[in-house]
Design a protein around this motif. Structure first.
Motif, PDB file in Angstrom:
ATOM      1  N   HIS A 187      61.101  -6.144 -25.440  1.00 32.39           N
ATOM      2  CA  HIS A 187      61.131  -7.182 -26.478  1.00 32.39           C
ATOM      3  C   HIS A 187      62.485  -7.360 -27.139  1.00 32.39           C
ATOM      4  CE1 HIS A 187      56.789  -8.023 -26.497  1.00 32.39           C
ATOM      5  NE2 HIS A 187      56.716  -6.775 -26.052  1.00 32.39           N
ATOM      6  N   GLN A 188      63.345  -6.346 -27.085  1.00 33.31           N
ATOM      7  CA  GLN A 188      64.680  -6.540 -27.665  1.00 33.31           C
ATOM      8  C   GLN A 188      65.694  -5.687 -26.908  1.00 33.31           C
ATOM      9  OE1 GLN A 188      64.711  -6.150 -31.911  1.00 33.31           O
ATOM     10  NE2 GLN A 188      66.886  -6.578 -32.081  1.00 33.31           N
ATOM     11  N   PRO A 189      65.988  -6.112 -25.665  1.00 34.16           N
ATOM     12  CA  PRO A 189      66.788  -5.256 -24.793  1.00 34.16           C
ATOM     13  C   PRO A 189      68.195  -4.968 -25.317  1.00 34.16           C
ATOM     14  CG  PRO A 189      66.341  -7.393 -23.764  1.00 34.16           C
ATOM     15  CD  PRO A 189      65.534  -7.339 -24.997  1.00 34.16           C
ATOM     16  N   ASN A 190      68.686  -5.776 -26.252  1.00 36.19           N
ATOM     17  CA  ASN A 190      70.036  -5.506 -26.751  1.00 36.19           C
ATOM     18  C   ASN A 190      70.023  -4.766 -28.084  1.00 36.19           C
ATOM     19  OD1 ASN A 190      69.041  -7.487 -28.345  1.00 36.19           O
ATOM     20  ND2 ASN A 190      70.936  -8.688 -28.423  1.00 36.19           N
ATOM     21  N   HIS A 191      68.872  -4.206 -28.452  1.00 41.31           N
ATOM     22  CA  HIS A 191      68.796  -3.478 -29.720  1.00 41.31           C
ATOM     23  C   HIS A 191      69.854  -2.374 -29.750  1.00 41.31           C
ATOM     24  CE1 HIS A 191      67.081  -0.716 -32.788  1.00 41.31           C
ATOM     25  NE2 HIS A 191      66.743  -1.859 -33.368  1.00 41.31           N
ATOM     26  N   ILE A 192      70.349  -2.097 -30.921  1.00 42.19           N
ATOM     27  CA  ILE A 192      71.469  -1.167 -31.065  1.00 42.19           C
ATOM     28  C   ILE A 192      71.155   0.211 -30.464  1.00 42.19           C
ATOM     29  CG2 ILE A 192      70.789  -0.415 -33.387  1.00 42.19           C
ATOM     30  CD1 ILE A 192      74.372  -1.169 -32.512  1.00 42.19           C
ATOM     31  N   LEU A 193      69.911   0.648 -30.574  1.00 39.24           N
ATOM     32  CA  LEU A 193      69.585   1.965 -30.031  1.00 39.24           C
ATOM     33  C   LEU A 193      69.578   1.960 -28.506  1.00 39.24           C
ATOM     34  CD1 LEU A 193      66.838   3.491 -32.346  1.00 39.24           C
ATOM     35  CD2 LEU A 193      69.326   3.554 -32.531  1.00 39.24           C
ATOM     36  N   LEU A 194      69.229   0.835 -27.925  1.00 42.00           N
ATOM     37  CA  LEU A 194      69.273   0.761 -26.466  1.00 42.00           C
ATOM     38  C   LEU A 194      70.720   0.703 -25.991  1.00 42.00           C
ATOM     39  CD1 LEU A 194      66.277  -1.620 -25.672  1.00 42.00           C
ATOM     40  CD2 LEU A 194      66.392   0.862 -25.501  1.00 42.00           C
ATOM     41  N   ARG A 195      71.550   0.028 -26.770  1.00 42.07           N
ATOM     42  CA  ARG A 195      72.970   0.017 -26.420  1.00 42.07           C
ATOM     43  C   ARG A 195      73.525   1.444 -26.472  1.00 42.07           C
ATOM     44  NH1 ARG A 195      73.705  -4.743 -30.412  1.00 42.07           N
ATOM     45  NH2 ARG A 195      75.821  -4.046 -30.840  1.00 42.07           N
ATOM     46  N   ALA A 196      73.160   2.153 -27.527  1.00 41.53           N
ATOM     47  CA  ALA A 196      73.631   3.539 -27.663  1.00 41.53           C
ATOM     48  C   ALA A 196      73.107   4.394 -26.514  1.00 41.53           C
ATOM     49  CB  ALA A 196      73.173   4.107 -28.998  1.00 41.53           C
ATOM     50  N   THR A 197      71.860   4.160 -26.119  1.00 41.21           N
ATOM     51  CA  THR A 197      71.256   4.933 -25.039  1.00 41.21           C
ATOM     52  C   THR A 197      71.982   4.712 -23.727  1.00 41.21           C
ATOM     53  OG1 THR A 197      69.109   4.707 -26.105  1.00 41.21           O
ATOM     54  CG2 THR A 197      69.101   5.350 -23.798  1.00 41.21           C
ATOM     55  N   ARG A 198      72.272   3.452 -23.426  1.00 43.64           N
ATOM     56  CA  ARG A 198      72.946   3.152 -22.162  1.00 43.64           C
ATOM     57  C   ARG A 198      74.344   3.746 -22.152  1.00 43.64           C
ATOM     58  NH1 ARG A 198      70.902  -2.259 -23.099  1.00 43.64           N
ATOM     59  NH2 ARG A 198      68.772  -2.269 -22.306  1.00 43.64           N
ATOM     60  N   ALA A 199      75.022   3.667 -23.285  1.00 40.39           N
ATOM     61  CA  ALA A 199      76.373   4.239 -23.342  1.00 40.39           C
ATOM     62  C   ALA A 199      76.314   5.746 -23.076  1.00 40.39           C
ATOM     63  CB  ALA A 199      77.000   3.967 -24.702  1.00 40.39           C
ATOM     64  N   ASP A 200      75.354   6.422 -23.683  1.00 41.99           N
ATOM     65  CA  ASP A 200      75.209   7.867 -23.484  1.00 41.99           C
ATOM     66  C   ASP A 200      74.957   8.205 -22.022  1.00 41.99           C
ATOM     67  OD1 ASP A 200      75.543   8.372 -26.077  1.00 41.99           O
ATOM     68  OD2 ASP A 200      73.599   9.332 -26.417  1.00 41.99           O
ATOM     69  N   ALA A 201      74.012   7.480 -21.440  1.00 43.33           N
ATOM     70  CA  ALA A 201      73.616   7.795 -20.072  1.00 43.33           C
ATOM     71  C   ALA A 201      74.751   7.506 -19.104  1.00 43.33           C
ATOM     72  CB  ALA A 201      72.377   7.012 -19.675  1.00 43.33           C
ATOM     73  N   ALA A 202      75.492   6.421 -19.357  1.00 40.45           N
ATOM     74  CA  ALA A 202      76.576   6.060 -18.454  1.00 40.45           C
ATOM     75  C   ALA A 202      77.634   7.152 -18.455  1.00 40.45           C
ATOM     76  CB  ALA A 202      77.187   4.731 -18.866  1.00 40.45           C
ATOM     77  N   ALA A 203      77.862   7.749 -19.625  1.00 37.23           N
ATOM     78  CA  ALA A 203      78.888   8.773 -19.714  1.00 37.23           C
ATOM     79  C   ALA A 203      78.379  10.108 -19.189  1.00 37.23           C
ATOM     80  CB  ALA A 203      79.333   8.924 -21.164  1.00 37.23           C
ATOM     81  N   GLY A 204      77.131  10.383 -19.406  1.00 39.31           N
ATOM     82  CA  GLY A 204      76.648  11.730 -19.126  1.00 39.31           C
ATOM     83  C   GLY A 204      75.832  11.841 -17.862  1.00 39.31           C
ATOM     84  N   MET A 205      74.538  11.735 -18.009  1.00 39.30           N
ATOM     85  CA  MET A 205      73.647  12.132 -16.927  1.00 39.30           C
ATOM     86  C   MET A 205      73.757  11.280 -15.676  1.00 39.30           C
ATOM     87  SD  MET A 205      70.326  13.333 -19.040  1.00 39.30           S
ATOM     88  CE  MET A 205      70.432  12.099 -20.291  1.00 39.30           C
ATOM     89  N   THR A 206      74.167  10.032 -15.821  1.00 41.41           N
ATOM     90  CA  THR A 206      74.242   9.215 -14.612  1.00 41.41           C
ATOM     91  C   THR A 206      75.665   9.128 -14.067  1.00 41.41           C
ATOM     92  OG1 THR A 206      74.570   7.216 -15.890  1.00 41.41           O
ATOM     93  CG2 THR A 206      72.311   7.767 -15.307  1.00 41.41           C
ATOM     94  N   ASP A 207      76.645   9.454 -14.917  1.00 43.09           N
ATOM     95  CA  ASP A 207      78.038   9.473 -14.477  1.00 43.09           C
ATOM     96  C   ASP A 207      78.425   8.201 -13.729  1.00 43.09           C
ATOM     97  OD1 ASP A 207      80.172  11.056 -14.904  1.00 43.09           O
ATOM     98  OD2 ASP A 207      79.480  12.734 -13.694  1.00 43.09           O
ATOM     99  N   VAL A 208      78.002   7.067 -14.237  1.00 41.42           N
ATOM    100  CA  VAL A 208      78.241   5.796 -13.560  1.00 41.42           C
ATOM    101  C   VAL A 208      79.733   5.547 -13.348  1.00 41.42           C
ATOM    102  CG1 VAL A 208      77.990   3.308 -13.751  1.00 41.42           C
ATOM    103  CG2 VAL A 208      76.115   4.787 -14.399  1.00 41.42           C
ATOM    104  N   GLY A 209      80.524   5.969 -14.333  1.00 38.74           N
ATOM    105  CA  GLY A 209      81.967   5.754 -14.231  1.00 38.74           C
ATOM    106  C   GLY A 209      82.537   6.373 -12.966  1.00 38.74           C
ATOM    107  N   ARG A 210      82.077   7.580 -12.680  1.00 38.10           N
ATOM    108  CA  ARG A 210      82.595   8.277 -11.508  1.00 38.10           C
ATOM    109  C   ARG A 210      82.145   7.595 -10.215  1.00 38.10           C
ATOM    110  NH1 ARG A 210      82.453  14.851 -11.850  1.00 38.10           N
ATOM    111  NH2 ARG A 210      83.511  15.118  -9.863  1.00 38.10           N
TER     112      ARG A 210
END
Lengths: 241, 809
Positions: free
Chosen positions: B718-741
């Protein structure tokens, strides 16, 4: 989504993977524990959860109604998270629910969370509803019953397979009674092995875990209340990798 | 001109036969000039004393009332230890300086006294500081503050606790404009980022490294294992080494490994050497007992996880053994530095690889240490969940204007680039949830007055906030306790593990073989002993991936056959065989082998990007294979490679590994993944959406508590751009999913995919194939497949399970 047939008190009932039950002979749709307005109820206590739960649950309900085009919709209690829940509905949600309840006859079985009929909404409210050989009530009655359909406990079950545990809401039934899973967007669950549920199925029965497209059915054995001693290892149903 | 300390310090140093070190004098002088500082020194360099010297000298010269210096360390135990170490000189020199500590354990009584009469030196943790900051009295309490000392900056910058501390420091700078900062850090890869974390204008004082460590390696006797990470085969050698040293820390990578190795050592420990175990899930009292025994020299060895990476100096540790892959040079150095906390003596360490790839990794790590090539990621931008917690804390202290708070927050290094819109969204989340539906106007937590100041709505909001301060979110855990009245508590294990146990099942925990009896509320009741193959609890996020630096060193070694002759015989054979049967992965290409085996086709990609990145890649590649009609059946990821298996032969691999896979597939998969759900739970707890503690015995707690997965699903829809979802994606991208790498790798290898078709498995691919079946990567899709499988078996066997404890076993 494929519904699975189940016979209770001689009636053929269809269990839907979406968590609702359809009684084709009576064209009745049964849903349980919608817990509308749980978010605003939590907000009153200081937790500002996303307030979209009612909207989400309503969308599910509307989908089921569209699919089965029932003559009546029976809500098995705890349709609202508290007795003032109906009054807190957002205007849009209220209108949606109102129109659903005008098109189809709604039967509001009262639950412990919503002991009074929802204000300002169409439908009949009742502590329990009997139709044919079946009795619909919010909370299962202790002792022997025949053809009881209830909710209240939000049954869920876990399956251990290949070293992981998969937990899903489920229907649970024996030849005498059935419990429906909760379908509210924010409703959690109680494991079917918990005494509160197990005590109602002393001879065991079957659980039907909700899957994306179908139900996954497993038999469960009799409950052994107070079993503390080590029993001989039963034949393993599933081995862990 | 010879520099000296002022009296009475010079005399006190002399009385102990010490001489002030150059960096201690440098720090003193720079601090006296009013500079902000970052002191970088290896362990054992007298860093902490250097940090305190300026304050001690000032206070000795002009004693005063009120708070002068705040010391913040990530470890509570460290604060207590430092307080003890400071008390000695202060007492010896009869200085009129008060020293106290404050942590979550400090009694309300003492806390109250502290706020009425603040000590000169207060030693605390980031969490306790955040609580103090949220008090209405904070302005008064901190107004006299002259200096803040931040210990172990390298360990805290870039973490959520670090974000929290940075925000608190920004607040302190406003409350006490005279405050100066001293950061203390071990040698780090990203010096400038750490410097900026301390202060934008901080000067660096660096102590040259001490004696280089002496690092050796031992291999298990007999066959060198192809796979496995526990290193149990080396237990006899480890025990021998333990017997030869005074005190050894045996570092391992996971808690499960700690438990298993501890068991294995005791099986062989005929001499009954006192060997202990230490990890983060053990009861605090138990951990403290072990630490005390180390301090007193009462034990000979302790098997430990990262729980002993940081911490007080145990001078008597003279040997460190690292069992399993070192994972990174910085991490290895940190661990090696635990031995022999004297700078001028070499630390002695031994690496114990558990399999052949780990032999290569150990060789690479030893070379990396010699080259002093530090690794690790630079600190990432501050988390918005931590920001939300801080904003509410500020409101609890005093009404604020958003403009002023925004300006203040931008002075914290992790939030220097925070844009106003994101700040506003975070603020709105704190105010009223920040939902697209204006449903919560009546339940808001903050309100605005006519001058635009934001106030807390009620005392209740304040109470709730203070009870829930902190950024460490544990997985749902259950206490492990002996059955019966007064049964002792052993520690905590994760709920999901207990859910898989049935009565009588045995498992290893706290160095004991335990038998599961039953679950009572949040307590897992156990008895000693039992029969059957014991299980070992695994823990979420227990494993860190191989660093990029170490990975490229391993790659380079594989490409330099002249180095191979230094490797153990079996490793040489293995590598030579690979060059005959296939080829070596190049320095900058991507080697992919495909071969049939049984009724499947295997694809092995030698990416060397670490486990997390490989998991992400595996998920994306199998999705693509599905689309290309290759009928993928599964994948497995290790630190070095990613392998898939499929029903048909994978072809056109360059297209399969095209960089565009990071588009929709990634988004769709990430949002569905269990990693994002886990991240969301952390974010929701830290941001205050889900409370961990409720005031008093709130019997309605269950009605308020909603499973974070359910919230996640609803919010996402219902609100995919909610601030907490943004924070969640940023966390996951940096950590557990290592998307950057993954992204870096994909763009690097475009046009350089080297496909080798084989008729059978290559030597280098054997280890990853052996991992198949040990690792389960869960997606919702596979959940359905697993349920299907379970239902099928149940249908065929038609055997009901007894309902005892758990439904299915």
């Amino acid at each position: 989504m494929t519904a699975a047939p189940l016979h209770l008190a001689g009636e053929r009932l269809m269990l839907d993977p979406g968590g609702c039950l359809h009684w084709p002979a009576q064209r009745m749709l049964v849903v349980s524990d919608l817990h509308f307005e749980k978010s605003t109820s939590a907000a009153l206590r200081g937790a500002l959860l996303p307030p979209f739960d009612t909207r989400e649950t309503l969308a599910q309900l509307a989908g089921h109604i569209r699919k089965y085009a029932p003559r009546s919709v029976l809500c098995l209690g705890d349709s609202f998270h508290d007795s003032k829940g109906a009054a807190r509905l957002q205007a849009a949600d209220h209108a949606r629910l109102q129109s659903l309840a005008q098109e189809t006859r709604f039967i509001w079985v009262l639950g412990n969370h919503d002991p009074t009929p929802p204000a300002d909404l169409p439908g009949d409210a009742t502590p329990e509803h009997r139709q044919g050989p079946l009795v619909f009530r919010h909370q299962a009655q202790p002792g022997r019953v025949h053809g009881e359909i209830s909710g209240h406990f939000h049954p869920k079950a876990s399956v251990a397979v290949r070293g992981t545990n998969i937990t899903r809401p489920c229907f649970i039934a024996d030849g005498y009674r059935m419990m429906l899973p909760a379908i509210g967007a924010y409703t959690g669950g109680l494991d079917v092995s918990a005494p509160a549920i197990a005590t109602h199925f002393p001879r065991g029965g079957r659980v039907f875990l909700l899957g994306r497209e179908r139900l996954y059915s497993f038999p469960i054995g009799p409950s052994r209340p107070g079993a503390a001693r080590r029993e001989p290892e039963p034949m393993p149903l599933l081995t862990r990798g | 001109m010879p520099r000296t300390l002022p009296e009475p310090f010079a005399g006190w140093f002399a009385s102990r036969g010490w001489k002030a070190r150059a960096h201690q004098l440098d720090v003193l002088e720079a601090a006296q000039r009013g500079e902000n500082l970052l002191l970088i020194a290896p362990t054992g360099g007298g860093k902490t004393l250097a940090g305190f010297l300026p304050s001690l000298v000032e206070l000795a010269a002009s004693p005063r009332e009120g708070l002068h210096t705040l010391y913040v360390s990530p470890l509570k135990a460290l604060s207590a230890d430092v307080a003890r170490n400071l008390t000695t000189p202060v007492t010896d020199m009869r200085l009129d300086i008060s020293i106290e500590t404050r942590s979550g354990d400090t009694s309300p009584d003492k806390r109250c006294k502290q706020s009425e009469a603040p000590p000169n030196l207060l030693l605390t943790t980031p969490e306790s500081l955040a609580v103090m900051i949220s008090q209405p009295k904070a302005a008064e309490f901190f107004q006299t503050l002259q200096r803040v000392i931040i210990d172990e900056v390298h360990a805290i910058a870039g973490t959520k606790r670090g974000d929290q501390l940075a925000l608190c420091l920004a607040r302190l700078a406003m409350l006490a404009p005279d405050m100066r900062r001293i950061g203390l850090s071990a040698t780090v890869a990203h010096r400038d980022a750490i410097r900026r974390y301390v202060a934008d204008d901080a000067a660096i004082i660096e102590v040259a490294g001490g004696a280089p460590p002496e690092i050796g390696m031992i291999l298990p006797q007999g066959r060198l294992p192809w796979s496995g990470h526990m290193g149990l085969a080396s237990a006899p050698d480890i025990l021998t080494r333990i017997a030869e040293a005074r005190m050894t820390i045996v570092f391992v990578n996971t808690r499960a490994q700690a438990e298993l190795l501890f068991q294995e050592l005791w099986k062989l420990n005929d001499a009954t050497l006192p060997i202990a175990i230490h990890h983060g899930s053990l009861e605090m009292a138990q951990r403290l007992r072990v630490e005390a025994a180390m301090a007193d020299g009462r034990i000979r060895a302790v098997v430990a996880t990262a729980s002993l990476d940081l911490g007080i100096d145990w001078g008597s540790v003279d040997q460190v053994i690292q069992v399993g892959a070192p994972k990174g040079v910085s991490r290895l150095l940190q661990r090696v530095g635990r031995a022999n906390h004297r700078m001028d003596e070499a630390s002695i360490a031994t690496l114990v690889p558990a399999n052949r790839f780990e032999v290569l990794e150990c060789e690479a790590a030893i070379a990396g240490v010699a080259a002093h090539e530090l690794d690790g990621d630079p600190p990432r931008p501050g988390g918005l969940d931590v920001l939300a917690q801080h904003i509410l804390g500020c409101a609890c202290a005093a009404p604020f204007h958003p403009d002023a708070l925004y300006a203040e927050i931008r002075t914290a290094a992790p939030y220097a680039d925070l844009d106003r819109e994101t700040f506003n969204d975070t603020l709105e989340f704190v105010e009223n949830g920040g939902y697209a539906l204006a449903a919560y106007d009546t339940y808001r937590k903050l309100f605005r007055d006519s001058e635009g100041l934001l106030h807390v709505m009620s005392d209740r909001v304040m109470r709730m906030h203070r009870m829930n301060i902190g950024t460490i979110v544990e997985a749902p855990v259950l206490k492990v306790r002996y059955m019966g009245r007064g049964g002792g508590t052993l520690g905590e294990i994760e709920e999901y593990f207990v859910n898989m146990l049935r009565q009588g099942d045995t498992f290893i925990f706290a160095g004991r073989l335990l038998s599961f009896q039953r679950l009572r509320e949040n307590v897992c009741e156990v008895t000693d002993g039992g029969e059957g193959e014991p299980k070992v609890p695994a823990y979420e996020g227990g494993r860190m991936p191989l660093t990029t630096n170490l990975a490229s060193r391993v790659r380079a070694m594989l490409n330099t056959p002249s180095l191979w002759r230094n490797f153990p015989e079996p490793v040489q054979e293995w590598l030579n065989m690979q060059t005959i049967r296939s080829v070596m992965p190049g320095r900058s290409d991507l080697l992919i082998e495909t071969f049939p085996r049984g009724d499947r086709w295997y694809l092995v990609a030698y990416c060397f990007e670490g486990r997390n990145a490989h998991q992400t890649l595996g998920m994306l590649i199998t999705k693509r294979m599905e689309r290309f009609g290759m009928q993928p059946l599964g994948f497995v990821a290790t630190d070095y490679v990613m392998a898939t298996w499929s029903a048909t032969e994978p072809t056109d691999l360059a297209r399969l590994f095209e960089v565009d896979m990071l588009g929709d597939d990634l988004e769709a998969w990430m949002d569905e993944s269990s990693m994002l759900r886990r991240s969301f739970r952390h974010v929701a707890v830290i941001a205050g959406l889900i409370a961990r503690h409720y005031p008093g015995h709130d019997k309605n707690r269950r009605q308020v508590t909603v499973n974070s997965d359910l919230i996640y699903d609803v919010l996402r829809k219902h609100q995919p751009n909610h601030i907490l979802l943004r924070a969640t994606r940023a966390d996951a991208a940096a950590g557990m999913t290592d998307v950057g790498r993954v992204a870096d790798m994909l763009s690097r290898i475009q046009g350089r995919v080297r496909h080798i078709k084989l008729d059978r498995v290559s030597p280098l691919a054997v280890p990853v194939l052996l991992e198949i079946g040990r690792e389960n990567v869960r997606t919702n899709d596979s959940d359905e497949a697993l349920l299907e499988e379970a239902a099928l078996i149940a249908e065929a066997t038609h055997l009901p399970e007894p309902r005892q404890g758990r439904l299915f076993g």
